[in-house]
Design an enzyme around this catalytic site. Structure first.
Site, short mmCIF file in Angstrom:
data_model
loop_
_atom_site.label_atom_id
_atom_site.label_comp_id
_atom_site.label_asym_id
_atom_site.label_seq_id
_atom_site.Cartn_x
_atom_site.Cartn_y
_atom_site.Cartn_z
N GLU A 170 0.15 29.03 30.75
CA GLU A 170 0.47 29.91 29.63
C GLU A 170 0.62 29.00 28.43
OE1 GLU A 170 4.20 32.17 29.93
OE2 GLU A 170 4.26 31.92 27.77
N CYS A 191 7.63 32.79 23.57
CA CYS A 191 6.17 32.86 23.65
C CYS A 191 5.68 34.25 23.24
CB CYS A 191 5.69 32.51 25.04
SG CYS A 191 6.69 33.24 26.33
#
Lengths: 506, 506
Positions: A248, A285
């Site tokens: 990620e 994020c």
């Protein structure tokens, strides 16, 4: 014993508090990876029930050490006790939820086709398929979630649930938190008679690259930057035996406000946005980084309200000195772009920034994530201009649309936006804010590049386990030689697809 | 119009029969990839029922053109009418089976978590997850299955079922078969009002590499050699936006005969083996290439019987001149190795070869696939020697164990072998022969590197569809803006996991 050379640093003062661990040598990394392969069969032997017990023991042990772990994490991350208590609770919940996943058994994708000598186009043997663990997994901890995406986090929980030992590369920002967490997880393993080396910890940047290329490692989970993630992805895929690298990386998280939504509730959206993009000093994020608002009075109201609300939110220390440096540089670069209007900014300060640009002159730099409390508001003229801009938005973890009261029907402006966003992101939110990722069965935390290296998978939610499993089919096996999961009488009472039809129970 | 420069070659004579197509220019490849992206929404709009209808129409159309397609494939591959009729039937069956997969709907992994404001550790929004198509897929046809692993094959069927248009890179060994097949598939699309460009065909090696790096292509399916596959894998993973490359490369397919099995039925195993390793002139990816037999009298009986049975099987033309060349070179290299005993061979001939070596002196070259009618028999002294040799066997599509009558219980020699083989391969066979891959729900055709680039997936069987899907979660979506699959009242009557529990029907 090696010298302690890994320092725990106080994120608020930048002061080196104490040396807490040793940088792993190549030989030590190799030994950890090999040891992980040695203990892998013990996780298979533990079975579904044994691994569920292990995961629950892990949850119990990190909770037992909760005060010490949270204190260490707060010192090393400056994220605050409240947030970190929540993160500990989330991590424990996540470990226990994977226990439920194992007891449910659906994740095994058990599939049985009985033999059929008269099948068309050809006779068919007995075939029985299940998912088996891939082997040792390397896990790279995130800077911004010292617990939930680190040693006791989702990658570890899902890999252990799958039956894969983990070697975790500790994040340099929170080595002491990592040590305490690993100690608790290893104690949990010992308490249920599983080798404690199903969880191992290594420190040091070079240790991380060594781990990715070690032949025993069969998959990697990573949360971090685009640059670091890409470098490790390239290492993983250029091995003699390439392995999947589930990374990620970076996400801009587009957020679209329709004209009707802006007209109806500009101030309320601005207030929600201000809280979301500054949460944890903007170090999420899923931070909404790019907000599309209609050009004109309603959009302007939203921008004004956003600047005012965000202006009342304090800044604070960031996770590490290099993240702080990166934010200051990134913010200054964006503020200086031609066509950018900084309606809230403070040069050289870690404090909320609101920048405004026009969709017709959107600089590429504004489409890149700026990690920290900064949001770019983009004014669009009409649907065509909005969609042209959305076509340039990179793959993201989330995408959000805020719609008006009359837009709840198929074919509405909001519907067209949502459909367009489905091509960009892994999670589509309606009238909400993307920070905060619930750990559930339906969660999807992943998206097209650069949000992740592999949008087919998730790092949060129960299906995260799928990353660490591969299918095996047994053909014409004597019943007694089959894994219990696939035996004809279904001794474990698991859901299975038999001759093409899904059956809930044996 | 470009000049016809792609020749259909008679595999039996090596003669160029006719020019049947044009090598695609870069611009043509780019146009095909872009066009695939343009027509992608039409496959989504067709829905489950529409795509099922499309797949059935495709099956019907290739059957309608069956005589011409089989005649072309026979000329271009020399595999024979009987085998190719079967392959056509298999391809049509495969297309129709994916229609059933769509109607079943389980592949969508529909998951709904209702909101819970009181959830621990945090309130939970409404989350609804499903799998959506990734976008245009590049497909590389195999040399050895001009139908079932080529234009109308499993990659095309599973990608179309998922909702992804395909651009197929035709194999140079059967361009005319590819053209005829593509024509049938495109006609099928038109017949159900789907754009015929959901299937496109390009010719030429450079067209293939261009396809893999085109930004519109979101995944690749490949069946071919280790060298070619690795080169394309490296291209796919080094793109600015890396994409998954699902490659089936090379497989040695280990086959273990236990001492008891050899004692009880050496001759019958030898007979089955002889048929399996020479099937289709040994040009099967699942050909048993490495057979472990106990050293001593029983193993020797098996070797003798194998050489005798294989010696009665005729050779024949191979698929292409370069495959023929590769086999002759590979066979000669292996025959010449020190420690190798050639009990059946014929220098410079395409005919069955049986080579024997000792497990204690097993050359690395013998662990590599030799594409064609050649088998290496390895004599092992005891379990330790067998397992040490198995540890060196590369990842394979299949692994087989033949056991004796008393070995059907857990813990037997055969059981220990099977468990060891599970780490090597994607399909474990008991007392059977690995050639022949049934298309079913439970099938797994994939395995650790170099059998495939990604052992988490399969290229045969209903779950092959998973390669071309990515999850999307909708958070707090108004019901009317959800895809029908996820609406609260379940209008399509699909199986879904709701609040953690799997439900068969709405």
């Amino acid at each position: 014993m090696s010298e302690l050379d890994v320092w725990s640093i106080d994120a608020r003062t930048g002061e080196k508090v104490e040396a807490v661990a040793s940088t792993a040598t190549d030989a030590e990394v190799d030994a950890s990876a090999s040891r992980a392969a040695e203990v892998a069969p013990s996780l298979v032997a533990a079975g579904l029930a044994g691994r569920a017990r292990l995961l629950r023991a892990m949850a119990d042990e990190i909770e037992k050490d909760g005060d010490a772990i949270v204190a260490a994490a707060d010192r090393e991350s400056a994220l605050g006790q409240v947030r970190l208590r929540g993160e500990l609770a989330r991590s424990a919940y996540q470990l226990r939820l994977f226990g439920e996943v194992l007891e449910d058994g659906g994740y095994l994708e058990l599939t049985i086709d009985h033999p059929d000598p008269n099948a068309v186009p050809a006779p068919r043997p007995d075939l029985r398929r299940m998912l088996v663990p891939v082997g040792p997994v390397g896990v790279f901890s995130a800077s911004n979630f010292p617990l939930a995406f680190s040693v006791p986090g989702g990658d570890t929980a899902s890999a252990i649930a799958a039956g894969c030992p983990v070697v975790v590369k500790a994040h340099s920002g929170h080595p002491y938190t990592s040590e305490l967490s690993a100690t608790a997880l290893r104690r949990a393993a010992a308490s249920v008679a599983v080798p404690e080396d199903v969880v191992q910890l290594v420190h040091g940047r070079k240790a991380g690259t060594r781990l990715v290329v070690h032949p025993a490692i069969q998959a990697v989970g990573f949360t971090g930057s685009v640059g670091g993630g890409r470098a490790l992805y390239d290492l993983a895929t250029s091995r003699p035996q390439p392995i999947p690298f589930y990374g990620e990386l970076g996400s801009i998280n587009p957020f679209v406000v329709t004209p009707e939504a802006a007209a109806q509730r500009a101030e309320s959206i601005a207030s929600g946005l201000a809280g979301s993009f500054t949460l944890g000093i903007g170090q999420f994020c899923t931070k909404p980084g790019l907000v599309f608002v209609p050009a004109g009075a309603d959009g302007q109201r939203l921008i004004d309200a956003l600047a005012e609300a965000a202006g009342q939110i304090a800044g604070g220390p960031m996770l590490t000195p290099s993240i702080r440096e990166g934010f200051l540089t990134g913010a200054a670069e964006r503020v200086a772009l031609p066509g950018v209007r900084a309606v809230l900014s403070a040069s050289g300060q870690i404090s909320p920034h609101v920048l405004v640009a026009s969709a017709s002159a959107l600089d590429d730099v504004l489409l890149e994530e700026c990690f920290g409390p900064l949001v770019v508001v983009v004014e669009y003229g009409d649907e065509g201009e909005l969609f042209a801009a959305l076509d340039r938005v990179p793959g993201s973890l989330t995408a959000t649309v805020h719609s008006g009261d009359s837009e709840g029907a198929s074919g509405s402006f909001a519907d067209r936006v949502a459909q367009r966003l489905t091509g960009i992101a892994g999670r589509i939110l309606f009238n909400g804010y993307p920070t905060g990722v619930a750990v559930t069965w339906a969660q999807q935390h992943g998206g097209p590049w650069p949000a992740t290296t592999f949008p087919h998978h998730t790092s949060v939610g129960t299906t995260a386990i799928r990353r660490f499993l591969r299918p095996v089919a047994y053909q014409d096996a004597p019943d007694a030689l089959l894994p219990a999961e696939l035996r004809e009488d279904n001794p474990l009472g698991l859901p299975r697809r038999v001759d093409g039809r899904y059956q809930l129970h044996g």
